[in-house]
Write a protein that holds these residues in place. Sequence first.
Motif, PDB file in Angstrom:
ATOM      1  N   ILE A 129      25.702   3.600  -6.460  1.00 40.60           N
ATOM      2  CA  ILE A 129      26.254   2.436  -6.103  1.00 40.60           C
ATOM      3  C   ILE A 129      25.961   1.305  -6.782  1.00 40.60           C
ATOM      4  CG2 ILE A 129      26.447   0.914  -3.945  1.00 40.60           C
ATOM      5  CD1 ILE A 129      25.152   3.122  -2.159  1.00 40.60           C
ATOM      6  N   ILE A 130      26.966   0.489  -7.247  1.00 37.76           N
ATOM      7  CA  ILE A 130      27.072  -0.790  -7.803  1.00 37.76           C
ATOM      8  C   ILE A 130      27.059  -1.832  -6.713  1.00 37.76           C
ATOM      9  CG2 ILE A 130      27.687  -2.291  -9.793  1.00 37.76           C
ATOM     10  CD1 ILE A 130      26.808   0.564 -10.609  1.00 37.76           C
ATOM     11  N   HIS A 131      26.277  -2.915  -6.687  1.00 40.90           N
ATOM     12  CA  HIS A 131      26.209  -3.722  -5.741  1.00 40.90           C
ATOM     13  C   HIS A 131      27.471  -5.075  -6.071  1.00 40.90           C
ATOM     14  CE1 HIS A 131      22.788  -2.331  -3.859  1.00 40.90           C
ATOM     15  NE2 HIS A 131      22.305  -2.175  -4.895  1.00 40.90           N
ATOM     16  N   PRO A 132      27.890  -5.604  -5.182  1.00 38.42           N
ATOM     17  CA  PRO A 132      28.869  -6.620  -5.238  1.00 38.42           C
ATOM     18  C   PRO A 132      28.655  -7.623  -6.041  1.00 38.42           C
ATOM     19  CG  PRO A 132      29.128  -5.844  -3.037  1.00 38.42           C
ATOM     20  CD  PRO A 132      28.025  -5.167  -3.593  1.00 38.42           C
TER      21      PRO A 132
ATOM     22  N   ILE B  41      41.271  -8.394 -10.859  1.00 37.78           N
ATOM     23  CA  ILE B  41      40.906  -7.844 -12.348  1.00 37.78           C
ATOM     24  C   ILE B  41      40.691  -6.435 -11.922  1.00 37.78           C
ATOM     25  CG2 ILE B  41      39.157  -7.836 -13.700  1.00 37.78           C
ATOM     26  CD1 ILE B  41      38.713 -10.868 -12.982  1.00 37.78           C
TER      27      ILE B  41
ATOM     28  N   PHE C 145      30.796  -1.247 -15.160  1.00 34.16           N
ATOM     29  CA  PHE C 145      29.693  -1.766 -14.252  1.00 34.16           C
ATOM     30  C   PHE C 145      28.406  -0.839 -14.183  1.00 34.16           C
ATOM     31  CE2 PHE C 145      32.272  -4.937 -12.910  1.00 34.16           C
ATOM     32  CZ  PHE C 145      33.794  -4.368 -13.012  1.00 34.16           C
TER      33      PHE C 145
ATOM     34  N   MET D  84      26.546  -1.404 -17.560  1.00 36.82           N
ATOM     35  CA  MET D  84      25.948  -2.587 -17.583  1.00 36.82           C
ATOM     36  C   MET D  84      24.666  -2.647 -16.635  1.00 36.82           C
ATOM     37  SD  MET D  84      27.169  -6.338 -17.368  1.00 36.82           S
ATOM     38  CE  MET D  84      28.082  -6.552 -18.882  1.00 36.82           C
ATOM     39  N   HIS D  85      24.763  -1.938 -15.538  1.00 33.81           N
ATOM     40  CA  HIS D  85      23.703  -2.200 -14.520  1.00 33.81           C
ATOM     41  C   HIS D  85      22.872  -1.274 -14.310  1.00 33.81           C
ATOM     42  CE1 HIS D  85      25.497  -6.100 -13.957  1.00 33.81           C
ATOM     43  NE2 HIS D  85      26.578  -5.692 -13.676  1.00 33.81           N
ATOM     44  N   ARG D  86      23.046  -0.116 -14.804  1.00 35.45           N
ATOM     45  CA  ARG D  86      22.146   1.011 -14.523  1.00 35.45           C
ATOM     46  C   ARG D  86      21.877   1.551 -16.073  1.00 35.45           C
ATOM     47  NH1 ARG D  86      22.273  -1.303 -10.672  1.00 35.45           N
ATOM     48  NH2 ARG D  86      22.871  -0.529  -8.283  1.00 35.45           N
TER      49      ARG D  86
ATOM     50  N   GLU E  89      26.444  -7.647  -8.667  1.00 35.77           N
ATOM     51  CA  GLU E  89      26.297  -7.099 -10.002  1.00 35.77           C
ATOM     52  C   GLU E  89      27.914  -7.112 -10.694  1.00 35.77           C
ATOM     53  OE1 GLU E  89      24.351  -3.422  -8.981  1.00 35.77           O
ATOM     54  OE2 GLU E  89      22.654  -4.057 -10.197  1.00 35.77           O
ATOM     55  N   ILE E  90      28.782  -6.609  -9.803  1.00 34.80           N
ATOM     56  CA  ILE E  90      30.098  -6.591 -10.319  1.00 34.80           C
ATOM     57  C   ILE E  90      30.798  -7.906 -10.423  1.00 34.80           C
ATOM     58  CG2 ILE E  90      32.599  -6.063  -9.514  1.00 34.80           C
ATOM     59  CD1 ILE E  90      31.482  -3.675  -8.055  1.00 34.80           C
ATOM     60  N   LEU E  91      30.530  -9.015  -9.517  1.00 33.68           N
ATOM     61  CA  LEU E  91      30.951 -10.175  -9.810  1.00 33.68           C
ATOM     62  C   LEU E  91      30.381 -10.717 -10.902  1.00 33.68           C
ATOM     63  CD1 LEU E  91      31.294 -11.424  -6.045  1.00 33.68           C
ATOM     64  CD2 LEU E  91      33.165 -10.738  -7.815  1.00 33.68           C
ATOM     65  N   GLU E  92      29.163 -10.411 -11.042  1.00 32.40           N
ATOM     66  CA  GLU E  92      28.441 -10.956 -12.532  1.00 32.40           C
ATOM     67  C   GLU E  92      28.975 -10.442 -13.832  1.00 32.40           C
ATOM     68  OE1 GLU E  92      24.447  -9.470 -12.943  1.00 32.40           O
ATOM     69  OE2 GLU E  92      24.039 -10.693 -14.683  1.00 32.40           O
ATOM     70  N   THR E  93      29.258  -9.194 -13.912  1.00 34.46           N
ATOM     71  CA  THR E  93      30.040  -8.581 -14.896  1.00 34.46           C
ATOM     72  C   THR E  93      31.338  -9.297 -15.113  1.00 34.46           C
ATOM     73  OG1 THR E  93      29.019  -6.469 -14.472  1.00 34.46           O
ATOM     74  CG2 THR E  93      30.942  -6.553 -16.272  1.00 34.46           C
ATOM     75  N   ILE E  94      32.061  -9.424 -13.996  1.00 34.52           N
ATOM     76  CA  ILE E  94      33.471 -10.104 -14.120  1.00 34.52           C
ATOM     77  C   ILE E  94      33.148 -11.501 -14.766  1.00 34.52           C
ATOM     78  CG2 ILE E  94      35.358 -11.108 -12.771  1.00 34.52           C
ATOM     79  CD1 ILE E  94      35.399  -8.026 -12.795  1.00 34.52           C
TER      80      ILE E  94
ATOM     81  N   ILE F 174      36.315  -6.405  -3.185  1.00 39.65           N
ATOM     82  CA  ILE F 174      36.077  -5.405  -4.414  1.00 39.65           C
ATOM     83  C   ILE F 174      36.169  -4.150  -3.972  1.00 39.65           C
ATOM     84  CG2 ILE F 174      34.173  -4.563  -5.725  1.00 39.65           C
ATOM     85  CD1 ILE F 174      32.621  -7.161  -5.375  1.00 39.65           C
TER      86      ILE F 174
ATOM     87  N   MET G  38      30.865 -12.865 -16.695  1.00 35.95           N
ATOM     88  CA  MET G  38      30.473 -12.786 -18.129  1.00 35.95           C
ATOM     89  C   MET G  38      31.794 -12.627 -18.931  1.00 35.95           C
ATOM     90  SD  MET G  38      27.533 -10.037 -18.551  1.00 35.95           S
ATOM     91  CE  MET G  38      25.674 -10.291 -17.801  1.00 35.95           C
TER      92      MET G  38
ATOM     93  N   ARG H 177      34.665  -3.569  -0.007  1.00 32.07           N
ATOM     94  CA  ARG H 177      33.973  -4.724   0.459  1.00 32.07           C
ATOM     95  C   ARG H 177      34.774  -5.751   0.251  1.00 32.07           C
ATOM     96  NH1 ARG H 177      28.077  -2.368  -0.697  1.00 32.07           N
ATOM     97  NH2 ARG H 177      28.755  -0.597  -1.273  1.00 32.07           N
TER      98      ARG H 177
ATOM     99  N   LYS I 124      39.207  -2.903 -13.727  1.00 32.50           N
ATOM    100  CA  LYS I 124      38.212  -2.515 -14.896  1.00 32.50           C
ATOM    101  C   LYS I 124      37.995  -0.775 -14.579  1.00 32.50           C
ATOM    102  CE  LYS I 124      35.913  -6.652 -16.414  1.00 32.50           C
ATOM    103  NZ  LYS I 124      36.843  -7.450 -17.086  1.00 32.50           N
TER     104      LYS I 124
END
Lengths: 92, 453
Positions: free
Chosen positions: B2-5, A79, A86, A89-91, B7-12, A48, B14, A37, A81
């Motif tokens: 699916i992880i949303h972009p 970066i 991810f 953290m998010h699920r 969310e990915i940028l939020e983790t990065i 990403i 942090m 994306r 990872k």
Amino acid sequence: MSSSRFVITVIGLDRVGIVAGISRVMAEHRVNIADIRQTIMNDLFTMIMLAEVTGENFDLSAFQEAMSGIGQELGVEVIVKHEDVFRFMHRI
Amino acid sequence: MIIHPEEILETIKMVSSQHLDIRTITMGINLRGCSHPDIATFNENIYSRIMRAAENLVKTTTEIQDIYGIPIINRRISVTPIAIVAEACQTDDLVSVAETLDRAAREVGIDFIGGFSALVQKGMTPGDLRLIQSIPLALASTQKVCSSINVATTKAGINMDAVAMMGHIIKETAELTRDQNGLGCAKLVIFANAPDDNPFMAGAFHGIGEPDCVINVGVSGPGVVNSAVRALENPSLGDIAECIKKTAFKITRMGEMAGREVARRLNAQFGVLDLSLAPTPAVGDSVAAILEAMGLESCGTHGTTAALALLNDAVKKGGAMASSSVGGLSGAFIPVSEDEGMIRAVQRGSLSLDKLEAMTSVCSVGLDMIAVPGDTPASTLSAIIADEMAIGMINKKTTAVRIIPAPGTKVGDMVEFGGLLGTAPVMPVHNFSSEIFISRGGRIPAPIQSLTN
């Protein structure tokens, strides 16, 4: 580990050659792009990628170093990872 | 999935700019099999045991750090309280044991080893007494060894003889490490209701009832919580609680993920995730800053206890959902020397020892990393400890005291400890004496709250 899938983020000022440079290094290390994306907002380039490694003996540190190196050449921050970071953290 | 972009940028973000990290991965090692009447054999046994169990600890945690890209700041080891495993040793002092632990820690490549400890809430055995008397020299002649003494529980009451003794032990430890500003005291904690599985130093030990070898994880992220709260637009306190809860969830998940993988690779059991928000002296990584973000002009002013209660509770709720196994201390830490916001609050005059004591009734740690004048009497130190133990005992929670009477200092001086231990402003204590109260000795009996059956 559940998989050898990594999330690669590339952030920086847009210029010619970013996608080409990054994907060249990935191909050299036999890393496949499973999803990608990309947004360019004003001058800010954000990409990403969900990347996959299928072979054995994948040298993660060498890959991370190479990605960091091409990032510096292109003036972007790269970066790498593991995708678990991810997912965890998010699920739930 | 699916992880949303975003969310990915939020983790990065942090990790890159908000100081998200895993504060410690602590391996708990059972030493009960090492007991031996001959002290030299005992020392050999514990050295071999630690080396065998922990030989891959640093390598494995470094691998995990590289794969996940989340910094793992410290690797540590906690052992069975030495007073227990060394009870059978025929020796006058246990300083050699501390030196053995120190040597093992250096060989393995970790920064602290905890467990030079004793549990004396009801009374002392000869082994307990031997250990306590060895503490000042042990902490002065080693670098990496941490010591803790549990002097109270809700079920047993407060051992005031031990409390009185610890006041003197702290003074002696400060004196023996005089050239390092009393640094020895920064490695000594006095507890009420000490947990068996706390991964943070200086109070970590591998409790009785724990398995043979265990991995405990301490996460951190005051910087992340701070940023999240400050990004809210005109929130109510309920909105703030909700935000902290969600953020705590995300922070804690990182610890769960890393801890499980480290345990798997080391063939150890995954013990607990300690959800505590532990600050560092780095700018932005401050618990005081979160309290100020909630709307207090300076940490320590009226409203601070309420704000901390909100923070501590929200952290627990978010963290509990993130892990299958939560333990240790799990709450907000308020170590004065390790939090740049706290240091500023003391210097500004808004944060006092009395207010810190009130704050400990709603958060998990206690009076932590506090420097007091070098001429503070032992009985005053004991009385400060007694107060903190009473809060823990009555409220059925863990409380602790890590206090440093820095030799040669007076109120207003700044004492430099270095690294994560930070810089402590010397705080005033009450000048009226508690000498007679402390000298009475005996036990403050277990409160009615202990009769839960």
